[in-house]
Structures are given as structure tokens and as C-alpha cells.
Scaffold this active site. Sequence first.
Site, mmCIF file in Angstrom:
data_model
loop_
_atom_site.group_PDB
_atom_site.id
_atom_site.type_symbol
_atom_site.label_atom_id
_atom_site.label_comp_id
_atom_site.label_asym_id
_atom_site.label_seq_id
_atom_site.Cartn_x
_atom_site.Cartn_y
_atom_site.Cartn_z
ATOM 1 N N HIS A 22 0.801 -1.236 0.000
ATOM 2 C CA HIS A 22 0.000 0.000 0.000
ATOM 3 C C HIS A 22 0.830 1.282 0.000
ATOM 4 O O HIS A 22 0.279 2.371 -0.004
ATOM 5 C CB HIS A 22 -0.944 0.024 1.208
ATOM 6 C CG HIS A 22 -0.235 0.246 2.515
ATOM 7 N ND1 HIS A 22 0.374 -0.764 3.206
ATOM 8 C CD2 HIS A 22 -0.009 1.366 3.226
ATOM 9 C CE1 HIS A 22 0.923 -0.273 4.302
ATOM 10 N NE2 HIS A 22 0.709 1.023 4.333
HETATM 11 C C1 UD1 Z 1 -2.257 5.495 5.640
HETATM 12 C C2 UD1 Z 1 -0.986 6.113 6.221
HETATM 13 C C3 UD1 Z 1 0.154 5.110 6.097
HETATM 14 C C4 UD1 Z 1 -0.199 3.781 6.712
HETATM 15 C C5 UD1 Z 1 -1.518 3.271 6.135
HETATM 16 C C6 UD1 Z 1 -1.938 2.025 6.869
HETATM 17 C C7 UD1 Z 1 -0.681 8.544 5.997
HETATM 18 C C8 UD1 Z 1 -0.001 9.602 5.235
HETATM 19 N N1 UD1 Z 1 -0.589 7.302 5.479
HETATM 20 O O1 UD1 Z 1 -2.033 5.295 4.253
HETATM 21 O O2 UD1 Z 1 1.290 5.619 6.771
HETATM 22 O O3 UD1 Z 1 0.817 2.871 6.454
HETATM 23 O O4 UD1 Z 1 -2.530 4.279 6.305
HETATM 24 O O5 UD1 Z 1 -2.869 1.278 6.185
HETATM 25 O O6 UD1 Z 1 -1.280 8.807 7.011
HETATM 26 N N2 UD1 Z 1 -9.517 4.469 1.651
HETATM 27 C C9 UD1 Z 1 -10.708 3.803 1.617
HETATM 28 N N3 UD1 Z 1 -11.246 3.395 2.811
HETATM 29 C C10 UD1 Z 1 -10.662 3.635 4.007
HETATM 30 C C11 UD1 Z 1 -9.460 4.341 4.019
HETATM 31 C C12 UD1 Z 1 -8.886 4.738 2.837
HETATM 32 O O7 UD1 Z 1 -11.274 3.557 0.555
HETATM 33 O O8 UD1 Z 1 -11.224 3.236 5.053
HETATM 34 C C13 UD1 Z 1 -8.904 4.869 0.355
HETATM 35 C C14 UD1 Z 1 -9.246 6.279 -0.085
HETATM 36 O O9 UD1 Z 1 -9.383 6.279 -1.449
HETATM 37 C C15 UD1 Z 1 -7.985 7.053 0.300
HETATM 38 C C16 UD1 Z 1 -6.884 6.025 0.130
HETATM 39 O O10 UD1 Z 1 -7.483 4.786 0.489
HETATM 40 O O11 UD1 Z 1 -7.808 8.181 -0.508
HETATM 41 C C17 UD1 Z 1 -5.670 6.285 0.994
HETATM 42 O O12 UD1 Z 1 -6.027 6.465 2.379
HETATM 43 P P1 UD1 Z 1 -5.101 7.357 3.354
HETATM 44 O O13 UD1 Z 1 -5.572 7.240 4.735
HETATM 45 O O14 UD1 Z 1 -4.969 8.737 2.791
HETATM 46 O O15 UD1 Z 1 -3.680 6.715 3.186
HETATM 47 P P2 UD1 Z 1 -3.237 5.203 3.248
HETATM 48 O O16 UD1 Z 1 -2.634 4.833 1.947
HETATM 49 O O17 UD1 Z 1 -4.348 4.376 3.777
HETATM 50 N N1 UDP Z 2 -3.536 -6.116 8.762
HETATM 51 C C1 UDP Z 2 -4.767 -6.762 8.885
HETATM 52 N N2 UDP Z 2 -5.412 -7.147 7.755
HETATM 53 C C2 UDP Z 2 -4.902 -6.957 6.502
HETATM 54 C C3 UDP Z 2 -3.648 -6.315 6.397
HETATM 55 C C4 UDP Z 2 -2.994 -5.890 7.539
HETATM 56 O O1 UDP Z 2 -5.238 -6.976 9.987
HETATM 57 O O2 UDP Z 2 -5.549 -7.338 5.515
HETATM 58 C C5 UDP Z 2 -2.883 -5.653 9.993
HETATM 59 C C6 UDP Z 2 -1.498 -6.218 10.207
HETATM 60 O O3 UDP Z 2 -1.446 -6.705 11.522
HETATM 61 C C7 UDP Z 2 -0.584 -5.032 10.025
HETATM 62 C C8 UDP Z 2 -1.452 -3.868 10.399
HETATM 63 O O4 UDP Z 2 -2.736 -4.246 9.939
HETATM 64 O O5 UDP Z 2 0.542 -5.063 10.834
HETATM 65 C C9 UDP Z 2 -0.952 -2.550 9.878
HETATM 66 O O6 UDP Z 2 -1.368 -2.328 8.623
HETATM 67 P P1 UDP Z 2 -0.669 -1.584 7.429
HETATM 68 O O7 UDP Z 2 0.293 -2.504 6.785
HETATM 69 O O8 UDP Z 2 -1.827 -1.095 6.649
HETATM 70 O O9 UDP Z 2 0.078 -0.284 8.034
HETATM 71 P P2 UDP Z 2 1.603 0.102 8.310
HETATM 72 O O10 UDP Z 2 2.067 -0.713 9.445
HETATM 73 O O11 UDP Z 2 2.372 -0.126 7.046
HETATM 74 O O12 UDP Z 2 1.552 1.544 8.625
#
Ligand code: UD1
Ligand code: UDP
Length: 364
Positions: free
Chosen positions: A206
Site C-alpha cells: 500500500h
Molecule cells: C495510511 C498512512 C500510512 C499507513 C496506512 C496504513 C498517511 C499519510 N498514510 O495510508 O502511513 O501505512 O494508512 O494502512 O497517514 N480508503 C478507503 N477506505 C478507508 C481508508 C482509505 O477507501 O477506510 C482509500 C481512499 O481512497 C484514500 C486512500 O485509500 O484516498 C488512501 O487512504 P489514506 O488514509 O490517505 O492513506 P493510506 O494509503 O491508507
Molecule cells: N492487517 C490486517 N489485515 C490486513 C492487512 C494488515 O489486519 O488485511 C494488519 C497487520 O497486523 C498489520 C497492520 O494491519 O501489521 C498494519 O497495517 P498496514 O500494513 O496497513 O500499516 P503500516 O504498518 O504499514 O503503517
Amino acid sequence: MIKAALIAGARPNFIKIAALEHAFRQSGHFENVLIHTGQHYDAKMSDIFFRQLGMPEPDMYLGVGSGTHATQTARVMTEIEAVFLKDRPDVVVVVGDVNSTVATALTAKKLHIPLVHVEAGLRSFDRSMPEEINRMATDAISDWLYVSEPSGEKHLLAEGQSADRIHFAGNVMIDSLRRFEDRALATQEHVRRGLEAGSYFLITAHRPAMVDVPERLAIFADALLKLADQGPVVFPIHPRTASRLESLPAGRELMASEQVHLTEPIGYLEFMCLMMHAGLIVTDSGGIQEETTALQQPCATVRPNTERPVTVDEGTNILMDLDAEAIAAAGERALSGSWKEGRIPEKWDGKAAERIAEHLAANL
Ligand code: UD1
Ligand code: UDP
């Protein structure tokens, strides 16, 4: 009682805050106010974690949703400022490195509220990562810095933080893992999905640097097709990644492959069970590097750097170039049982949040 505002916004936050919420409550020193910013909002990215990790419903839900960095950060700041002005906490606790973390930190400090950062000091030294900016800015203004691995302490001291603000507490993500691993095992999610222990690959991706660049995502998809020649590939898709994958020919090939199980994000317990039994985990996640090290499971992190070096120096994690042949070769090494051995890092013992609660209660 110390009124502690605990802030969670995104998936990895929920796992860390669950450990702190539990330890603070158990300690008897804190009155918790649990605030969900709404950065992640899909049921499978949010609600399921509250349920499975035994957290109470949030006391407040700010509903900030998605947006550009500035929009999302600004929305959290505006909403949370109103909350803090109305009902001032004695201390604000933020975790990790997401936009909700830095937005809350800035707001709390401008209101002169004591600020705690849990998982402080991690550095990738890659400022193209939004998380690196969030980590540096949050650490710079926090009053208490709880670090999860020795590199955190080293970086904070090098940045001029005074040693008495820094405390090596251990890893709260691993607290949740230890607390819930029996329940995770009991799901038998691998069996439910018809997967044989040790023979399948578990994938997540991601990071913008991987999934927002079509050429890079195409190479990653190609690597997964190569892994699929060796065993089943399970790929729970982050919402950021879903639409991007659909628009690539290699992504459509993945969808068509019988060996590739593409799914929505998976619940915490089920995901942990899949990690426990996978032959190899291939990821660009932060938390998964740590969880696989704690579980002593092979992990290949497809990134040029990591802010969690202890997982490479002591754990079962390796860094890999985005190279389909090399990723396929890592798959072969893992399935044949010749992955490196790892050990569990110091203070990743399930008691980090407990240590933070004690230290904070004694020092606030
Ligand atoms: C965010 C964090 C990242 C973390 C990740 C964990 C920041 C800058 N990034 O990235 O550090 O590793 O979360 O998973 O804070 N979206 C949905 N449903 C949701 C949430 C998001 O559809 O419930 C979609 C939306 O289109 C959104 C995109 O995902 O624009 C990205 O979501 P966002 O929270 O901005 O960043 P992540 O890539 O999830
Ligand atoms: N995780 C989960 N389901 C999934 C993918 C991830 O429960 O399908 C959990 C997993 O334990 C992981 C945590 O979510 O360590 C954190 O998620 P993510 O990788 O999105 O965030 P990051 O640690 O990179 O910020």
C-alpha cells in the site's frame, strides 16, 4: 486520575492504541478518552479492529475521511482542536506516523497540552515517504518519547532530544500480538481458505512509492504471478491499491489466476493466523515487518529502506529490490526452509504498554 486522550486514525494505529487503552485502564491511574479521527473508515479497515481487539467504542468519532495530505491533516486539526478546547485532557497520546498522528501532535502542543509519542524515533531517512515527515515533526514537539527499538533512541539523541524525555519501552504492536495470538490461531483461517501451512505466500502492498506508480505496481504484480507458480498467493488488497491494480494488464492477470486469492482487507485475528502459517510474507508494510519478526516468520520487505532496522538486524525480515526474479527466488528459499533465523528483539515481550503506563503515571 489522569485524563488521557488516546488518538487513533488508521489501521496500524488501532492495534497500537488497543494495547495502550488496555494497559492504561488496568493501571488504575488513567481515565481514557478514546478518539477516532476517521482517517480510515471502511468496516474492514476500522470497526473490525475495535471489535476483535476488545476496545470500547470510541468516545468521539471525528469523521475526517480521505483527502490530500493537507486536507486530511487540516481536517484532523480543526476537529480535534474543538474537542480539546471543550474538554481539555491532561495528556494526549499519539502513536505511529500517519497524518492523524502529526495533526493531533501539532494541535495539542499549540494548546500547551503535554504530548506523548509512542513508537518515537523510527527513521527511514527517506523524506519522500509521507510517514518520515510525520515522524520527524511529531518527535520534534513531543514531551515524552517512547521508543520501540534501540535505533529510535539513537536517532532522537542525534537530533538533539534530551535523554530524559526518551524511554525505551518496547513495542506496543507486539503487545497486541501476544495478547491475541491464541485467538488468532483458533480462527484456523488458513484451513478455512484451503491453504496448507508453510506452502503459501501472504502479500500486502500500500505504500505510494509502490502502488501509485503503475510501472512499479506492474513489476510487483509480475512477481506475484511468479510466486504463484510455486504456491498459492493470498493478497488482501488495501483500498489505496485496489483500483490501481484493476487498471493494469498484470493486475487483471492476477485476478484471473486460480493460484492467486485476491481479497478485501482481512480482520486482525484472521490476518495474524495467515501470517503464522505462511511460507513467506511479502510486503511493504511497517507493522508487518515487526509482527513477522515477533512470530519468527520469513518476511521479504520490498523497499529500499526500513525505519525498523531491528527486524533486519535481529529478526526474520530482509529488504528486497522490486525485482520479480529476485522476489521469486526469495519465495523458493523460504519454501525450502532456508530462510535466515531470527531472534525476538529486546522488550518485544507483550509488556510495552504496561511500562509506558507506569512510567507516564510516575512522571506526569
Ligand atoms: C495510511 C498512512 C500510512 C499507513 C496506512 C496504513 C498517511 C499519510 N498514510 O495510508 O502511513 O501505512 O494508512 O494502512 O497517514 N480508503 C478507503 N477506505 C478507508 C481508508 C482509505 O477507501 O477506510 C482509500 C481512499 O481512497 C484514500 C486512500 O485509500 O484516498 C488512501 O487512504 P489514506 O488514509 O490517505 O492513506 P493510506 O494509503 O491508507
Ligand atoms: N492487517 C490486517 N489485515 C490486513 C492487512 C494488515 O489486519 O488485511 C494488519 C497487520 O497486523 C498489520 C497492520 O494491519 O501489521 C498494519 O497495517 P498496514 O500494513 O496497513 O500499516 P503500516 O504498518 O504499514 O503503517
